[in-house]
Design a protein around this motif. Structure first.
Motif: not given
Length: 614
Positions: A573-596
């Motif tokens: 209800e109070k979430g912005l929906g940006l946490g996972l987006v930012i996390s994915k971008d950070i991991v990609a910046d360092y040559g990694g990836r996120i799997e779910v």
């Protein structure tokens, strides 16, 4: 009649125009042939010099290896007890034992002869004691290697054998001390096998000493000749030393040297059984000796081939150009003959031009009107494009601003919790816990500043440079930030910390942001559930390190799972929906990836990071 005269005049004029063309073409061809010869000769000599120095260096290496083999023998024998006994006692029994020992050593060392000379200069023992040309009993006081060894302790001397009449290198060493010498041990080394390996009638190789006398050579008739003419006084001194017997010491048949550099020259040489030819003479020094190795490389065939190739190449380029020029000249002459015919047509053409001018003027007016319309359309398109760019820029700025609020919200909430706790501790007069909370608040404020600086840097240049980071510290730091907010739920965290020193590529603060988002999502998904469990594990893979965050919650609905990493997509209800987006971008910046992966038994997020070298 006038037309016929004009045609004949044009023909004579055309023929005269070909004379300078043919003269210039001949000069160009001659210049090209000369330039091709000069360039081809230079490139051929450079190639021969490079390859020749390589070959000469290999021959020097082989000669050095051959020289090093017997040099240890005099040192070993000078300290051998049987040699000392034979020189000091002089008994028949001691000398006989030494003769047999030297005879056995020659077979295994590839030396030509081993012998021992007493202090009086007479050989007392030799490896060839059984042979008719035995060295035993011969006087060697006139030999340089004996006198120098007695004075200096060791010597090397190349000479013609006084008994065997075979050339070789004499390596000698004194037995005993300088104050009480017992004699000299001598090893003679011959180079027949080396000269056989070098033997190439077309590429002579020879070694000269510091006087320029040829010592070792692939052409036997050149032995003991001079690489360059010497002064008569120097020649007399060499002859008197009997170092080379009665050799005449005449100059080598090498003529007209042309110096290229310190180690290379062009010479004319006369080889046995062949006429005079040009060679490239290369000189290499022989390490550990005063000798020089000279190598003659024939140049006639390589230079002729290079010149021939360059001439053909020049003709292949020049002849088509001359042909094109001839065609253009011919076309020019043909065009000149048509001028008269075209003169009559020009008036008709001018009349038609005038007729068409009005049509073109009207067409020009229409074209200008169309150009004006196109310019107005282009101006409107540029305005629309600028508006789209501005809208896109505002959208990006909005997303970054929302991300800043989202990332700072976590430590602010933790600061609030620490402040409340500190107030309670102060009311209870518990100073130490209150001081710990205040220190934590100070650290978190620095943390907020660092996050702000990191996000500002991210907004400015897109990413923070990756560096080796201790993964254990990153996990512990993320847990500390969540400690106050989820004080009652942290028991659900089952953290299997990696060993200290496991390094990954990234930035500590940004990697902590990833884990905080994942830990927080997992704990929020487990609120109100019994047996809540969040398992954090680290595993090394082939290409890096995998950090998995698995919970036993209700899982993620398929609708949300399909667009899980889309901005502003959230089930809170109070979430912005940006946490996972930012996390994915950070991991990609360092040559990694996120799997779910998610199901009824829970969800698992796996962060793959690149492993850093310790």
């Amino acid at each position: 009649m006038a037309k016929m005269q004009a045609t004949e005049h044009d023909a004579r004029k055309a023929r005269r125009a070909w004379i300078p063309f043919l003269a210039v073409s001949a000069l160009l061809i001659a210049a090209a042939m000369l330039g091709a010869e000069i360039y081809g000769r230079r490139t051929a000599i450079e190639a021969l010099e490079s390859q020749g120095h390589t070959d000469a260096s290999l021959k020097v290496a082989l000669l050095t290896a051959v020289l090093e083999r017997p040099r240890a023998l005099p040192l070993l024998l000078s300290e051998d007890q049987q040699v000392i006994n034979a020189l000091s006692q002089g008994s028949t029994e001691a000398i006989d034992i030494l003769n047999r020992k030297l005879e056995g050593l020659v077979a295994g060392t590839q030396a030509a002869v081993l012998y021992v000379v007493g202090t009086h200069g007479v050989a007392v023992s030799s490896s060839n004691w059984r042979e008719p040309i035995s060295f035993v009993g011969n006087d060697y006081t006139f030999r340089d290697y004996f006198t120098r060894a007695m004075k200096e302790g060791t010597a090397e001397h190349f000479a013609l054998g006084s008994v065997s009449k075979r050339p070789g290198l004499y390596i000698s060493r004194r037995v005993g001390s300088a104050e009480a010498p017992l004699g000299v041990v001598v090893v003679k080394m011959e180079f027949d096998r080396l000269e056989t390996d070098w033997r190439d009638a077309r590429r002579p190789v020879y070694v000269t000493d510091d006087h320029g006398v040829v010592l070792i050579t692939s052409i036997p008739s050149w032995r003991f000749m001079m690489a360059a003419p010497a002064q008569e006084a120097d020649l007399a001194a060499i002859r008197d030393s009997l170092q080379f017997g009665d050799a005449p010491l005449t100059p080598l048949p090498i003529l007209r040297p042309t110096i290229i550099n310190a180690t290379t020259s062009l010479v004319s040489a006369v080889l046995p059984g062949a006429g005079e030819a040009e060679y490239l003479r290369l000189i290499e020094t022989v390490p550990t000796t005063p000798w020089e190795l000279e190598y003659l490389v024939p140049t006639s065939e390589p230079i002729a081939a290079a010149v021939r190739e360059m001439r053909l190449l020049s003709l292949a380029v020049l002849l088509p150009l001359i042909a094109i020029a001839a065609v253009l000249l011919r076309r020019r002459q043909v065009a000149a003959t048509k001028i008269a015919v075209e003169q009559g047509m020009r008036e008709e053409l001018e009349r038609r031009v005038v007729a068409r001018t009005d049509d073109l003027s009207r067409a020009r007016d229409r074209l200008q009107a169309e150009i004006s319309d196109h310019r107005e359309t282009e101006a409107r398109l540029q305005v629309v494009q600028q508006e789209l760019v501005q809208a896109n820029r505002l959208a990006i700025l909005g997303q970054v601003a929302a991300g800043v609020a989202h990332e700072i919200n976590q430590p602010v909430a933790t600061i609030r919790a620490y402040a409340d706790n500190a107030r309670v501790f102060l009311e209870r007069k518990q100073v130490n816990p209150a001081e710990e909370n205040l220190n934590a608040i100070a650290a978190l404020t620095e943390r907020i500043g660092t996050i702000t600086e990191e996000l500002k840097a991210f907004a400015r240049k897109g990413r923070t440079a990756a560096e080796p980071v201790d993964l254990r510290g990153v996990i512990e730091g993320a847990t500390v930030l969540l400690k106050s907010r989820f004080a009652g739920q942290l028991s659900a965290l089952d953290i299997r910390l990696p060993p200290p020193g496991l390094l990954v590529m990234g930035n500590r603060i940004r990697l902590e942001q990833i884990l905080i988002n994942l830990f927080q999502n997992a704990l929020e998904a487990l609120e109100g559930r019994e047996n809540a469990r969040v398992q954090i594990a680290v595993a090394e893979t082939e290409d890096g390190v995998a950090v998995s965050v698995a919970d036993n919650g209700p899982g993620i609905s398929p609708e949300i799972l399909g667009s899980l990493f889309t901005p502003f997509n959230t089930s809170k209800e109070k979430g912005l929906g940006l946490g996972l987006v930012i996390s994915k971008d950070i991991v990609a910046d360092y040559g990694g990836r996120i799997e779910v992966s998610s199901g009824e038994s829970g969800s698992c997020f796996t962060v793959h990071l690149l492993k850093a070298k310790a």
